[in-house]
Write a protein that holds these residues in place. Structure first.
Motif, PDB file in Angstrom:
ATOM      1  N   ASP A   1      19.091  13.453  41.261  1.00 53.76           N
ATOM      2  CA  ASP A   1      20.496  13.479  41.681  1.00 53.76           C
ATOM      3  C   ASP A   1      20.793  12.157  42.378  1.00 53.76           C
ATOM      4  O   ASP A   1      20.501  12.000  43.561  1.00 53.76           O
TER       5      ASP A   1
ATOM      6  N   THR B   1      23.293   8.367  42.669  1.00 52.43           N
ATOM      7  CA  THR B   1      24.520   7.625  42.417  1.00 52.43           C
ATOM      8  C   THR B   1      24.216   6.142  42.590  1.00 52.43           C
ATOM      9  O   THR B   1      23.525   5.749  43.533  1.00 52.43           O
TER      10      THR B   1
ATOM     11  N   LEU C   1      26.684   4.911  37.788  1.00 53.22           N
ATOM     12  CA  LEU C   1      25.841   6.022  37.346  1.00 53.22           C
ATOM     13  C   LEU C   1      25.960   7.125  38.383  1.00 53.22           C
ATOM     14  O   LEU C   1      25.789   6.880  39.574  1.00 53.22           O
ATOM     15  N   GLN C   2      26.320   8.315  37.915  1.00 51.64           N
ATOM     16  CA  GLN C   2      26.394   9.436  38.854  1.00 51.64           C
ATOM     17  C   GLN C   2      25.856  10.640  38.103  1.00 51.64           C
ATOM     18  O   GLN C   2      26.603  11.349  37.423  1.00 51.64           O
ATOM     19  N   ALA C   3      24.556  10.845  38.200  1.00 51.68           N
ATOM     20  CA  ALA C   3      23.927  11.838  37.334  1.00 51.68           C
ATOM     21  C   ALA C   3      23.062  12.791  38.135  1.00 51.68           C
ATOM     22  O   ALA C   3      22.368  12.386  39.059  1.00 51.68           O
TER      23      ALA C   3
ATOM     24  N   LEU D   1      16.382  12.415  27.384  1.00 48.61           N
ATOM     25  CA  LEU D   1      17.658  11.887  27.860  1.00 48.61           C
ATOM     26  C   LEU D   1      18.340  11.324  26.625  1.00 48.61           C
ATOM     27  O   LEU D   1      17.864  10.354  26.039  1.00 48.61           O
TER      28      LEU D   1
ATOM     29  N   LYS E   1      20.693   5.718  30.534  1.00 46.05           N
ATOM     30  CA  LYS E   1      19.420   6.424  30.334  1.00 46.05           C
ATOM     31  C   LYS E   1      18.237   5.638  30.902  1.00 46.05           C
ATOM     32  O   LYS E   1      17.414   6.174  31.651  1.00 46.05           O
TER      33      LYS E   1
ATOM     34  N   ILE F   1      18.031   5.496  34.657  1.00 46.99           N
ATOM     35  CA  ILE F   1      17.466   6.711  35.258  1.00 46.99           C
ATOM     36  C   ILE F   1      15.939   6.638  35.251  1.00 46.99           C
ATOM     37  O   ILE F   1      15.284   6.907  36.264  1.00 46.99           O
TER      38      ILE F   1
ATOM     39  N   LEU G   1      23.820  12.243  28.186  1.00 42.05           N
ATOM     40  CA  LEU G   1      24.483  11.316  29.111  1.00 42.05           C
ATOM     41  C   LEU G   1      25.567  10.547  28.385  1.00 42.05           C
ATOM     42  O   LEU G   1      25.394  10.126  27.235  1.00 42.05           O
TER      43      LEU G   1
ATOM     44  N   ARG H   1      27.282   9.673  33.221  1.00 40.47           N
ATOM     45  CA  ARG H   1      27.384  11.048  33.712  1.00 40.47           C
ATOM     46  C   ARG H   1      26.696  12.021  32.758  1.00 40.47           C
ATOM     47  O   ARG H   1      26.638  11.766  31.561  1.00 40.47           O
ATOM     48  N   VAL H   2      26.203  13.141  33.313  1.00 36.39           N
ATOM     49  CA  VAL H   2      25.612  14.183  32.481  1.00 36.39           C
ATOM     50  C   VAL H   2      26.753  15.022  31.915  1.00 36.39           C
ATOM     51  O   VAL H   2      27.528  15.605  32.673  1.00 36.39           O
TER      52      VAL H   2
ATOM     53  N   GLN I   1      23.648  19.801  29.155  1.00 39.09           N
ATOM     54  CA  GLN I   1      22.193  19.939  29.132  1.00 39.09           C
ATOM     55  C   GLN I   1      21.817  21.331  28.681  1.00 39.09           C
ATOM     56  O   GLN I   1      22.577  22.280  28.867  1.00 39.09           O
TER      57      GLN I   1
END
Lengths: 225, 231
Positions: free
Chosen positions: A7, A9, A18-20, A31, A39, A42, A209, A213-214, A217
């Motif tokens: 989690d 940012t 990126l806010q995932a 991913l 990706k 991350i 992604l 953002r996600v 899933q």
């Protein structure tokens, strides 16, 4: 470990944000998404190569806290126990294949020799050990990079686009090797891909992604739509 | 004209080799650290550090020598302390010649070493960290071996620069035969004697050969990586 909690940012200098957040307890997670979706960022954050501006990364519930910006925790890469296979392999050019494989094996101690035999057997590296990375083909370098990551005894394996930039025949062979490795070592694995077929074949869980953002899933069939 | 080398010339050659060799070996660790810092470091005030490292490159060597003499001579606090505590006298001794060679050679050495480190993909170091190697192990097993040609080239260049050092040496160490009279100082002294211009050709030729050889060696080292390491 029995999972990965992510989690984070991060706002990059170019403006990309990126806010995932995702959580997986599956053995093989993909991913998935178009390039530029965040990706690889991350993976870099999990490995400790990129420090998120805020967030938490934890290996499994009750597992090691890799990053927690609120508590000023950020383990250095060498203490994360995470094996990273780079897209362009990044084998050490001044070391032979065998020395590359052994580089990360300090953690293993006495098990080093046995583990080397196993890596060499499963990935069929026997004929390459004395060679230097410069003389390897793309598929050979890929196998050595995978072997090197396994030799470091990781608790989590990160594969950055392991099947991109390979021609079709080679891609199928690398897929075979990957499946064999995932079965033989049974290490939780997170891999990055933008090819649906590869995701369907390897992954049990997919995190989709888009633009940092996600967006979905779930198991491959439902997440990929 | 083809008379054998005189004891005076021989002593100048020996002193030059000794001062330049010692200067390179003693300053090499600092130059490697500085080269790595300048190649990889991102911090405010970096430009100031670059200026400080490179200033002996453009300063008249006589000024460098003057500053060294003022800062480290017997009458300066640091010089007096060095002599009292370590029994080390820099002004007008062989140590002074070595220090002068080290200071003027340092920027050249750092420059080549920095280029050597810049040619190493920093992600290789990340890969090593990811495999469990700490910062020091990564530096000594990945960065330094891959930059070794830059380090060697820097050492060779600084050695050649040290061998040819004149201005700073004569200010700090003087021109004492057998103690601080290196090749350039011997040439200067010989050429001031009647008929001396003809006598100093051997030292002149030696200086020329050494300088060309050093440049050629450093060029070769910087531009031809070990074959199996080339991408």
């Amino acid at each position: 470990m029995s999972g990965l909690e992510f989690d984070c940012t991060h706002r990059f200098r170019g403006g990309f944000a990126l806010q995932a957040a995702f959580h997986t307890t599956h053995r093989v997670t993909a991913l998935f998404g178009p390039s530029g979706g965040g990706k690889t960022s991350i993976l870099s954050m999990i490995a400790g190569f990129l420090h998120p501006q805020s967030g938490r990364i934890r290996l499994g519930p009750g597992g090691a806290m890799l990053v927690d910006t609120a508590r000023r925790i950020a383990l250095p890469p060498e203490r994360r126990g995470v094996g990273f296979v780079f897209q362009d392999h990044l084998l050490f050019p001044h070391l032979t294949v065998e020395a590359n494989l052994r580089y990360g094996a300090q953690r293993l101690g006495r098990r080093e020799c046995r583990e080397l035999d196993r890596v060499v057997a499963v990935l069929e590296l026997g004929g390459l050990l004395a060679r230097y990375p410069r003389g390897l083909s793309g598929g050979e370098a890929q196998r050595v990079a995978l072997g090197r990551a396994l030799m470091s005894g990781p608790e989590l394996l990160l594969l950055d686009e392991p099947l991109t930039a390979l021609d079709e025949a080679l891609r199928l062979r690398v897929l075979d090797y990957l499946e064999r490795v995932l079965k033989e070592w049974n290490i939780p694995t997170l891999f990055v891909s933008h090819a649906k077929d590869d995701v369907r074949r390897l992954a049990e869980w997919v995190v989709v992604l888009r633009e940092g953002r996600v967006v979905a899933q779930g198991p491959p069939d439902s997440a990929l739509g | 004209m083809f008379s054998p080398i005189t004891p005076e010339e021989w002593s100048a050659v020996r002193l030059s080799l000794q001062a330049a060799g010692f200067a390179v070996l003693a300053s090499l660790p600092a130059a490697v650290a500085m080269g790595y810092l300048l190649a990889r470091g991102r911090f405010s005030g970096k430009w100031l550090l670059e200026v400080a490292v490179n200033v002996p490159l453009v300063l008249p060597p006589v000024v460098t020598g003057y500053l060294l003499l003022v800062c480290l001579g017997r009458r300066s606090p640091v010089g007096a302390m060095l002599e009292r505590v370590a029994g080390l006298r820099l002004a007008f001794t062989w140590w002074g010649a070595a220090l002068a060679a080290a200071v003027v050679g340092f920027p050249l050495m750092v420059r080549a070493i920095r280029l050597g480190f810049q040619a190493v993909d920093p992600r290789l170091e990340l890969a090593a960290r990811g495999l469990g190697a700490g910062r020091w192990r990564t530096f000594f097993t990945i960065a330094l071996p891959l930059a070794r040609r830059g380090v060697l080239a820097g050492g060779v260049l600084a050695f050649a620069r040290g061998m040819s050092e004149f201005g700073a040496t004569i200010m700090l160490a003087g021109n004492i035969p057998g103690q601080t009279r290196t090749i350039p100082l011997a040439i200067y002294s010989l050429s001031n004697r009647p008929g001396g211009l003809e006598q100093c050709w051997r030292l002149v030729a030696l200086a020329l050969v050494l300088a060309c050889a050093a440049l050629a060696a450093s060029e070769w080292l910087e531009h031809r990586g070990a074959r199996h390491e080339r991408p």
